[in-house]
Design a protein around this motif. Structure first.
Motif, PDB file in Angstrom:
ATOM      1  N   MET A 131       0.854  -1.199   0.000  1.00  0.00           N
ATOM      2  CA  MET A 131       0.000   0.000   0.000  1.00  0.00           C
ATOM      3  C   MET A 131       0.885   1.242   0.000  1.00  0.00           C
ATOM      4  SD  MET A 131      -3.214   0.704   2.498  1.00  0.00           S
ATOM      5  CE  MET A 131      -3.896  -0.903   2.077  1.00  0.00           C
ATOM      6  N   PHE A 191       1.252   4.310   0.601  1.00  0.00           N
ATOM      7  CA  PHE A 191       0.674   5.497   1.209  1.00  0.00           C
ATOM      8  C   PHE A 191       1.311   5.662   2.584  1.00  0.00           C
ATOM      9  CE2 PHE A 191      -1.683   9.011   1.639  1.00  0.00           C
ATOM     10  CZ  PHE A 191      -2.904   8.971   2.298  1.00  0.00           C
ATOM     11  N   PHE A 208      -0.213   5.301   6.453  1.00  0.00           N
ATOM     12  CA  PHE A 208      -0.429   4.071   7.203  1.00  0.00           C
ATOM     13  C   PHE A 208       0.865   3.604   7.854  1.00  0.00           C
ATOM     14  CE2 PHE A 208      -3.646   3.758   3.698  1.00  0.00           C
ATOM     15  CZ  PHE A 208      -4.702   4.151   4.504  1.00  0.00           C
ATOM     16  N   PRO A 209       0.800   3.227   9.127  1.00  0.00           N
ATOM     17  CA  PRO A 209       2.036   2.835   9.817  1.00  0.00           C
ATOM     18  C   PRO A 209       2.633   1.574   9.212  1.00  0.00           C
ATOM     19  CG  PRO A 209       0.094   2.387  11.167  1.00  0.00           C
ATOM     20  CD  PRO A 209      -0.389   3.132   9.977  1.00  0.00           C
ATOM     21  N   PRO A 210       3.968   1.516   9.120  1.00  0.00           N
ATOM     22  CA  PRO A 210       4.596   0.313   8.561  1.00  0.00           C
ATOM     23  C   PRO A 210       4.380  -0.883   9.492  1.00  0.00           C
ATOM     24  CG  PRO A 210       6.245   1.777   9.530  1.00  0.00           C
ATOM     25  CD  PRO A 210       4.935   2.506   9.591  1.00  0.00           C
ATOM     26  N   LEU A 211       4.292  -2.069   8.902  1.00  0.00           N
ATOM     27  CA  LEU A 211       4.098  -3.257   9.737  1.00  0.00           C
ATOM     28  C   LEU A 211       5.365  -3.628  10.497  1.00  0.00           C
ATOM     29  CD1 LEU A 211       1.910  -5.874   7.813  1.00  0.00           C
ATOM     30  CD2 LEU A 211       1.425  -4.799  10.003  1.00  0.00           C
ATOM     31  N   ASP A 238       8.090  -5.518  12.117  1.00  0.00           N
ATOM     32  CA  ASP A 238       8.140  -6.917  12.582  1.00  0.00           C
ATOM     33  C   ASP A 238       6.802  -7.408  13.129  1.00  0.00           C
ATOM     34  OD1 ASP A 238      10.800  -7.171  11.911  1.00  0.00           O
ATOM     35  OD2 ASP A 238      11.486  -6.394  13.855  1.00  0.00           O
ATOM     36  N   ILE A 239       5.774  -6.564  13.038  1.00  0.00           N
ATOM     37  CA  ILE A 239       4.461  -6.972  13.562  1.00  0.00           C
ATOM     38  C   ILE A 239       3.908  -8.101  12.693  1.00  0.00           C
ATOM     39  CG2 ILE A 239       2.069  -6.243  13.992  1.00  0.00           C
ATOM     40  CD1 ILE A 239       3.290  -3.350  14.327  1.00  0.00           C
ATOM     41  N   LYS A 240       3.554  -9.197  13.343  1.00  0.00           N
ATOM     42  CA  LYS A 240       2.993 -10.336  12.593  1.00  0.00           C
ATOM     43  C   LYS A 240       1.534 -10.498  12.978  1.00  0.00           C
ATOM     44  CE  LYS A 240       7.326 -12.811  11.997  1.00  0.00           C
ATOM     45  NZ  LYS A 240       8.123 -11.653  12.424  1.00  0.00           N
ATOM     46  N   PRO A 241       0.640  -9.987  12.092  1.00  0.00           N
ATOM     47  CA  PRO A 241      -0.790 -10.081  12.424  1.00  0.00           C
ATOM     48  C   PRO A 241      -1.223 -11.541  12.545  1.00  0.00           C
ATOM     49  CG  PRO A 241      -0.409  -8.640  10.549  1.00  0.00           C
ATOM     50  CD  PRO A 241       0.877  -9.361  10.804  1.00  0.00           C
ATOM     51  N   ARG A 242      -1.922 -11.838  13.604  1.00  0.00           N
ATOM     52  CA  ARG A 242      -2.465 -13.195  13.742  1.00  0.00           C
ATOM     53  C   ARG A 242      -3.986 -13.098  13.821  1.00  0.00           C
ATOM     54  NH1 ARG A 242      -3.404 -13.352  19.262  1.00  0.00           N
ATOM     55  NH2 ARG A 242      -2.016 -11.985  20.450  1.00  0.00           N
ATOM     56  N   ALA A 243      -4.650 -14.151  13.370  1.00  0.00           N
ATOM     57  CA  ALA A 243      -6.116 -14.122  13.299  1.00  0.00           C
ATOM     58  C   ALA A 243      -6.722 -13.835  14.670  1.00  0.00           C
ATOM     59  CB  ALA A 243      -6.620 -15.460  12.771  1.00  0.00           C
ATOM     60  N   PRO A 301      -7.148 -12.349   7.725  1.00  0.00           N
ATOM     61  CA  PRO A 301      -6.096 -11.892   8.642  1.00  0.00           C
ATOM     62  C   PRO A 301      -4.689 -11.911   8.041  1.00  0.00           C
ATOM     63  CG  PRO A 301      -7.395 -13.696   9.599  1.00  0.00           C
ATOM     64  CD  PRO A 301      -7.815 -13.565   8.182  1.00  0.00           C
ATOM     65  N   ASP A 348      -1.980  -5.622   3.727  1.00  0.00           N
ATOM     66  CA  ASP A 348      -2.509  -4.267   3.493  1.00  0.00           C
ATOM     67  C   ASP A 348      -3.664  -3.985   4.451  1.00  0.00           C
ATOM     68  OD1 ASP A 348      -0.732  -3.691   1.548  1.00  0.00           O
ATOM     69  OD2 ASP A 348      -2.041  -4.257  -0.122  1.00  0.00           O
ATOM     70  N   ARG A 396      -2.346  -3.368   7.863  1.00  0.00           N
ATOM     71  CA  ARG A 396      -1.829  -1.989   8.028  1.00  0.00           C
ATOM     72  C   ARG A 396      -2.980  -1.012   8.241  1.00  0.00           C
ATOM     73  NH1 ARG A 396       2.020   0.173   3.605  1.00  0.00           N
ATOM     74  NH2 ARG A 396       2.285   1.855   5.100  1.00  0.00           N
ATOM     75  N   PRO A 448       6.883  -5.580  18.668  1.00  0.00           N
ATOM     76  CA  PRO A 448       5.856  -6.089  17.737  1.00  0.00           C
ATOM     77  C   PRO A 448       4.894  -7.095  18.356  1.00  0.00           C
ATOM     78  CG  PRO A 448       8.032  -6.956  17.184  1.00  0.00           C
ATOM     79  CD  PRO A 448       8.239  -5.911  18.233  1.00  0.00           C
ATOM     80  N   GLU A 490       0.743  -6.584  18.755  1.00  0.00           N
ATOM     81  CA  GLU A 490      -0.330  -7.447  18.270  1.00  0.00           C
ATOM     82  C   GLU A 490      -1.214  -7.924  19.427  1.00  0.00           C
ATOM     83  OE1 GLU A 490      -1.010  -7.770  15.211  1.00  0.00           O
ATOM     84  OE2 GLU A 490      -2.483  -9.371  15.217  1.00  0.00           O
TER      85      GLU A 490
END
Lengths: 91, 182
Positions: free
Chosen positions: A1, A3, A6-9, A11-16, B58, B62, B65, B145, B149
């Motif tokens: 994205m 833009f 929006f904050p950069p991810l 090392d953040i690992k999104p989990r469900a 999830p 994008d 973010r 990080p 989360e």
């Protein structure tokens, strides 16, 4: 994205996100119980301490608290499930 | 003796403040409105749709973010609410003195219970999650990080659980304060 707003991810690992129905039911029941066992008795005791009145603990007062508590449990569960359950299409 | 001095002091304060009752009430209602509704549009129209959109997928970075952006902006957006809440407590106490309100009035007793046992704990948790160790921007910028989360999930749980609570209790509190039904 592409833009910068929006904050950069990084090392953040999104989990469900997991919200089991059983947990939601327990939360809703706890909220209802909080009305019946904490909020309403606290009101009754405050009135008793301040005015000596015990009307909060008569049948009508206790039934109102019980009915409110049950209705709120149902409402809370419905509302939480609506937010946690996601369909296939965007809102 | 101590009780008598305190009572006399409170009565004197009440007498002085009584003249300004309506002005204090104006400030109280103003902050009540800010506290109750300042986050409503951001929550309903930005945070919830973006979070639910991410929940559908999830693994989409994008969308993750966007989710993070919405939550970080929401942390900032809650500032107004968290300035308004202590102001509400302060002006509420002043109104209590100026108006001579006590738990003799049922509506007032009920309002006190809601403030102390419901709104205060909710606001303390909310302040912690939005502005203190739970602030998502701070967690990101300080390189935490996993905590980011974890806190984001915790915050979402908190927001969803508190949604039915505040929807009913805030409306009920306005009803108590305005109608004074019992």
């Amino acid at each position: 994205m592409p833009f910068d707003l929006f904050p950069p991810l990084g090392d953040i690992k999104p989990r469900a996100f997991v919200a089991p129905e059983k947990t939601v039911n327990r939360v809703a029941l706890s909220l209802g119980a909080y009305i019946a066992l904490v909020l309403y008795p606290a009101y009754g005791l405050l009135r008793l301490y301040w005015t000596g009145e015990t009307t909060a603990f008569d049948f009508s007062g206790i039934s109102t608290a019980a009915i409110t508590s049950i209705l709120f449990t149902v409402f809370a569960r419905r509302t939480m499930m609506r937010y946690f359950t996601v369909g296939a299409t965007a809102d | 003796m101590g009780d008598e001095v305190l009572t006399a002091l409170l009565e004197s304060a009440g007498d002085v403040l009584a003249e300004y009752y309506i002005y204090i009430k104006f400030i109280h209602v103003l902050f009540a409105a800010i506290w109750a509704w300042s986050t409503a549009v951001g929550y309903s129209n930005y945070l919830v749709p973006l979070f639910r959109d991410w929940q559908r997928n999830p693994g989409d970075m994008d969308k993750a973010r966007l989710r993070n952006w919405a939550m970080e902006r929401f942390d900032d957006g809650a500032v107004l609410e968290h300035i308004a809440f202590p102001m509400l407590i302060l002006t509420g106490a002043l109104l209590m003195l100026a108006g001579g309100w006590t738990p003799d009035s049922g509506w007032f007793a009920m309002k006190l219970v809601l403030v102390v046992l419901l709104f205060l704990p909710i606001e303390l948790i909310d302040i912690y999650l939005a502005h203190m160790s739970g602030n998502k921007k701070w967690l990101r910028e300080t390189g935490q990080p996993e905590a980011y989360e974890h806190t984001l999930h915790l915050h979402w749980w908190f927001l969803v659980i508190s949604t039915p609570i505040v929807a009913i209790s805030i409306t009920f509190t306005f009803y108590l304060a305005i109608v004074k039904p019992f």
